[in-house]
Motif scaffolding. Structure first.
Motif, mmCIF file in Angstrom:
data_model
loop_
_atom_site.group_PDB
_atom_site.id
_atom_site.type_symbol
_atom_site.label_atom_id
_atom_site.label_comp_id
_atom_site.label_asym_id
_atom_site.label_seq_id
_atom_site.Cartn_x
_atom_site.Cartn_y
_atom_site.Cartn_z
ATOM 1 N N CYS A 298 0.649 -1.270 0.067
ATOM 2 C CA CYS A 298 -0.039 0.008 -0.152
ATOM 3 C C CYS A 298 0.942 1.265 0.198
ATOM 4 O O CYS A 298 1.829 1.338 0.727
ATOM 5 C CB CYS A 298 -0.860 -0.001 1.307
ATOM 6 S SG CYS A 298 -1.891 1.359 1.201
ATOM 7 N N THR B 72 -0.841 4.240 0.661
ATOM 8 C CA THR B 72 -1.562 5.747 1.216
ATOM 9 C C THR B 72 -0.730 5.928 2.561
ATOM 10 O O THR B 72 -0.711 7.309 2.764
ATOM 11 C CB THR B 72 -2.775 5.100 1.409
ATOM 12 O OG1 THR B 72 -3.442 4.610 0.248
ATOM 13 C CG2 THR B 72 -3.608 6.245 1.898
ATOM 14 N N MET B 73 0.119 5.290 3.162
ATOM 15 C CA MET B 73 0.636 5.713 4.626
ATOM 16 C C MET B 73 -0.416 6.358 5.299
ATOM 17 O O MET B 73 -0.106 7.326 5.832
ATOM 18 C CB MET B 73 1.984 6.500 4.240
ATOM 19 C CG MET B 73 2.689 5.808 3.427
ATOM 20 S SD MET B 73 3.618 4.355 3.992
ATOM 21 C CE MET B 73 4.669 4.980 5.526
ATOM 22 N N CYS B 74 -1.507 5.777 5.865
ATOM 23 C CA CYS B 74 -2.113 6.277 6.981
ATOM 24 C C CYS B 74 -1.437 6.335 8.204
ATOM 25 O O CYS B 74 -0.439 5.506 8.551
ATOM 26 C CB CYS B 74 -3.464 5.503 7.066
ATOM 27 S SG CYS B 74 -4.542 5.222 5.693
ATOM 28 N N TYR C 108 -1.638 5.889 11.347
ATOM 29 C CA TYR C 108 -1.700 4.659 12.187
ATOM 30 C C TYR C 108 -1.403 3.300 11.735
ATOM 31 O O TYR C 108 -1.435 2.351 12.628
ATOM 32 C CB TYR C 108 -3.129 4.680 12.812
ATOM 33 C CG TYR C 108 -4.287 4.335 11.867
ATOM 34 C CD1 TYR C 108 -4.340 2.899 11.314
ATOM 35 C CD2 TYR C 108 -5.064 5.385 11.228
ATOM 36 C CE1 TYR C 108 -5.284 2.659 10.313
ATOM 37 C CE2 TYR C 108 -5.793 5.161 10.095
ATOM 38 C CZ TYR C 108 -6.106 3.900 9.485
ATOM 39 O OH TYR C 108 -6.873 3.576 8.673
ATOM 40 N N CYS C 109 -1.091 3.171 10.462
ATOM 41 C CA CYS C 109 -1.260 1.801 9.890
ATOM 42 C C CYS C 109 0.224 1.394 9.746
ATOM 43 O O CYS C 109 1.281 2.151 8.973
ATOM 44 C CB CYS C 109 -1.823 2.029 8.512
ATOM 45 S SG CYS C 109 -1.819 0.130 7.812
ATOM 46 N N ILE D 67 0.738 -1.720 8.108
ATOM 47 C CA ILE D 67 0.789 -2.570 7.034
ATOM 48 C C ILE D 67 1.790 -2.131 5.976
ATOM 49 O O ILE D 67 2.578 -3.092 5.511
ATOM 50 C CB ILE D 67 -0.736 -2.667 6.514
ATOM 51 C CG1 ILE D 67 -1.297 -3.414 7.382
ATOM 52 C CG2 ILE D 67 -0.497 -3.400 5.160
ATOM 53 C CD1 ILE D 67 -2.999 -3.716 7.033
ATOM 54 N N PRO D 68 2.065 -0.913 5.486
ATOM 55 C CA PRO D 68 3.096 -0.593 4.573
ATOM 56 C C PRO D 68 4.561 -1.076 5.114
ATOM 57 O O PRO D 68 5.226 -1.284 4.028
ATOM 58 C CB PRO D 68 2.893 0.813 4.265
ATOM 59 C CG PRO D 68 1.524 1.330 4.755
ATOM 60 C CD PRO D 68 1.178 0.280 5.787
ATOM 61 N N VAL E 42 -3.841 -5.992 -0.194
ATOM 62 C CA VAL E 42 -3.867 -4.975 0.755
ATOM 63 C C VAL E 42 -4.701 -3.517 0.392
ATOM 64 O O VAL E 42 -5.455 -3.048 1.189
ATOM 65 C CB VAL E 42 -2.478 -4.512 1.151
ATOM 66 C CG1 VAL E 42 -2.325 -3.530 2.275
ATOM 67 C CG2 VAL E 42 -1.812 -5.519 1.689
ATOM 68 N N ASN E 43 -4.666 -3.345 -0.833
ATOM 69 C CA ASN E 43 -5.320 -2.116 -1.298
ATOM 70 C C ASN E 43 -5.911 -2.458 -2.718
ATOM 71 O O ASN E 43 -5.144 -2.068 -3.763
ATOM 72 C CB ASN E 43 -4.563 -0.797 -1.341
ATOM 73 C CG ASN E 43 -5.110 0.485 -1.476
ATOM 74 O OD1 ASN E 43 -6.336 0.471 -2.071
ATOM 75 N ND2 ASN E 43 -4.756 1.241 -0.893
ATOM 76 N N GLU F 222 -10.742 0.521 -1.032
ATOM 77 C CA GLU F 222 -10.874 1.883 -0.224
ATOM 78 C C GLU F 222 -11.723 2.631 -0.945
ATOM 79 O O GLU F 222 -11.645 2.468 -2.440
ATOM 80 C CB GLU F 222 -9.315 2.510 -0.455
ATOM 81 C CG GLU F 222 -8.481 1.697 0.676
ATOM 82 C CD GLU F 222 -8.699 2.259 2.179
ATOM 83 O OE1 GLU F 222 -9.394 3.229 2.254
ATOM 84 O OE2 GLU F 222 -8.461 1.310 2.955
ATOM 85 N N ARG G 100 -6.304 9.895 6.069
ATOM 86 C CA ARG G 100 -7.048 9.374 5.067
ATOM 87 C C ARG G 100 -7.438 10.519 4.212
ATOM 88 O O ARG G 100 -8.142 11.359 4.253
ATOM 89 C CB ARG G 100 -8.355 8.933 5.802
ATOM 90 C CG ARG G 100 -8.042 7.893 7.027
ATOM 91 C CD ARG G 100 -7.952 6.420 6.659
ATOM 92 N NE ARG G 100 -8.843 5.720 5.905
ATOM 93 C CZ ARG G 100 -8.951 4.737 5.416
ATOM 94 N NH1 ARG G 100 -7.484 4.236 5.299
ATOM 95 N NH2 ARG G 100 -9.886 3.983 5.003
HETATM 96 S S1 SF4 Z 1 -5.035 1.535 6.440
HETATM 97 FE FE1 SF4 Z 1 -5.250 0.629 4.662
HETATM 98 S S2 SF4 Z 1 -5.175 2.315 3.001
HETATM 99 FE FE2 SF4 Z 1 -4.373 3.192 4.970
HETATM 100 S S3 SF4 Z 1 -2.143 2.678 5.053
HETATM 101 FE FE3 SF4 Z 1 -2.906 0.808 6.000
HETATM 102 S S4 SF4 Z 1 -3.395 -0.639 4.113
HETATM 103 FE FE4 SF4 Z 1 -2.926 1.372 3.309
#
Ligand code: SF4
Length: 412
Positions: free
Chosen positions: A133, A135-137, A139-140, A142-143, A177-178, A211, A251
């Motif tokens: 992903c 996007t780099m929210c 709080y996340c 995952i990236p 993931v996205n 998303e 977001r």
């Molecule tokens: S919440 Fe979803 S869109 Fe945002 S960084 Fe994490 S995986 Fe990417």
């Protein structure tokens, strides 16, 4: 997929907790709790199976290989892009230190090794089409664990889907993931669902989660077309109904954008089932912000919610934000929102009585067969026949608890 590779290599799969010669702990780091659980499972397997080969794979293997090696006893540490190679490493002589393979995910099209001639399938199957992903929210995590966005090769996906359908799969769930980021040589998600819709026999195709910012609205006309494989179901993460919180989360949309998109989806796709992830307790979330989330959910056509409490990861940007929300407040907000979600669900379910839904039957308890309708509602019918993995059109007669009951009009 790993399971199939291992069966093909002659392994028998047993549930976690039973004695085993090989243990695979597939780990997650999306929240602090998920990471703690991953560590707990590794320790438990090592304790219960001291002589076994132990492989730790997935996101915790990708982000914390040193910590896993320090546990002692783990043989293989395979990050996300290496985990499908597991079977290549099982016959290596055992060493004092684990074999660690966690290449940094490259931003390029990927393929996945799959077993084209596995045993018959009688349940819904997942098909991965994208990873990572951009996007780099704030709080996340995952990236950090999954890397930048990349898509699976179009032909590779269609080949695997063809194999799955020939093995008996009636429903394919597209995962990633996205997912809306999917793009390969100019072909995007709508092209992919069209290609899967053209398979014979035609499977039912579901998008696991997408998303708002990259959801192609051309999907709506496909969802509304009964001849198309794409089902009328969307899961669109909301996270918050407050623009202030959405901005702090990084977001890239507003609450009004979210409501407008869902409104267009509901207008274009009759009977669509829409769900969302919502987060409570993000730093700085005030009572008014939380109220805005509740109001948006009430006003929206959402019919189910997955409610999460903010979980802080040391590596992410939100860690630097002030005004942390006390755990008790986040817990209270979570309960309130779950309750609102239940009310929304009940209203949507009641609205189904008298309708006919197409259901893929999955499991049987006594003489009650359960399955999911195209719009993701769970439906039960009474039947002595073996309905597993078969489609039926079901007339909905009643709602008991959170389950719809109906009678079969026709079977496909
Ligand atoms: S919440 Fe979803 S869109 Fe945002 S960084 Fe994490 S995986 Fe990417």
């Amino acid at each position: 997929m790993l399971e199939e590779q291992l069966r093909a290599a002659g392994y028998e799969i047993v549930p976690f907790g039973q004695p085993a010669e090989l243990g695979i702990i597939h780990t997650c780091v999306v929240t602090r709790e998920a990471e703690t659980k991953s560590r707990k499972y590794i320790h438990r397997f090592l304790r219960q199976n001291p002589g076994a080969v132990t492989a730790v794979i997935g996101c915790y293997a990708q982000t914390a290989a040193e910590a896993i090696a320090a546990m002692g006893g783990v043989d293989l540490v395979l990050g996300n892009d290496a985990k499908m190679l597991l079977s290549d490493y099982l016959d290596l002589p055992r060493q004092d230190a684990p074999v660690v393979l966690r290449p940094r995910p490259e931003r390029k099209t990927f393929t996945i090794r799959f077993e084209p001639d596995g045993p018959p399938l009688r349940q819904r199957v997942n098909l991965k089409i994208q990873d990572g992903c951009d996007t780099m929210c704030s709080y996340c995590y995952i990236p950090f664990a999954r890397g930048r966005s990349r898509s699976r090769d179009f032909g590779d996906i269609v080949n695997e889907a063809t194999a799955l359908v020939h093995r008996g799969a009636k429903e394919i769930v597209l995962t990633g993931v996205n997912l809306g980021d999917f793009e390969q040589d100019g072909r995007r998600l709508a092209d992919l669902v069209d290609a899967l819709s053209a398979l014979a026999p035609q499977p039912r195709v579901r998008i696991s989660s997408i998303e708002l910012t990259n959801l192609p609205e051309t999907l709506f006309e496909r969802m509304a077309d009964p001849a198309h494989a794409l089902v009328p179901h969307l899961h669109v993460p909301l996270q918050s109904g407050s623009d202030t919180v959405l901005q702090a989360m990084r977001r890239p949309y507003t609450a009004a954008d979210y409501l407008a998109l869902l409104g267009r989806a509901a207008a274009a796709v009759p009977g669509i089932g829409i769900g969302a992830d919502v987060m409570v307790g993000f730093p700085g979330e005030t009572d008014a912000d939380f109220e805005a989330t509740c109001a948006l959910v009430r006003e929206s056509p959402l019919f189910y919610l997955h409610v999460f409490q903010y979980s802080e990861r040391p590596e992410v940007a939100s860690v630097r934000l002030e005004d942390k929300v006390p755990v008790e407040t986040a817990g209270f907000r979570s309960e309130v929102l779950i309750q609102i979600g239940e009310e929304k669900k009940r209203a949507f379910l009641e609205h189904q009585i008298g309708k006919t839904l197409r259901v893929l039957f999955e499991d049987c308890e006594g003489e009650h067969w359960r399955g999911h309708a195209d719009n993701y509602l769970e439906v039960a019918v009474e039947s002595r026949e073996d309905l597993r993995n078969r489609f039926g059109r079901v007339r909905i007669n009643a709602l008991q608890g959170r389950l719809l009951f109906g009678t079969i009009e026709t079977m496909e």
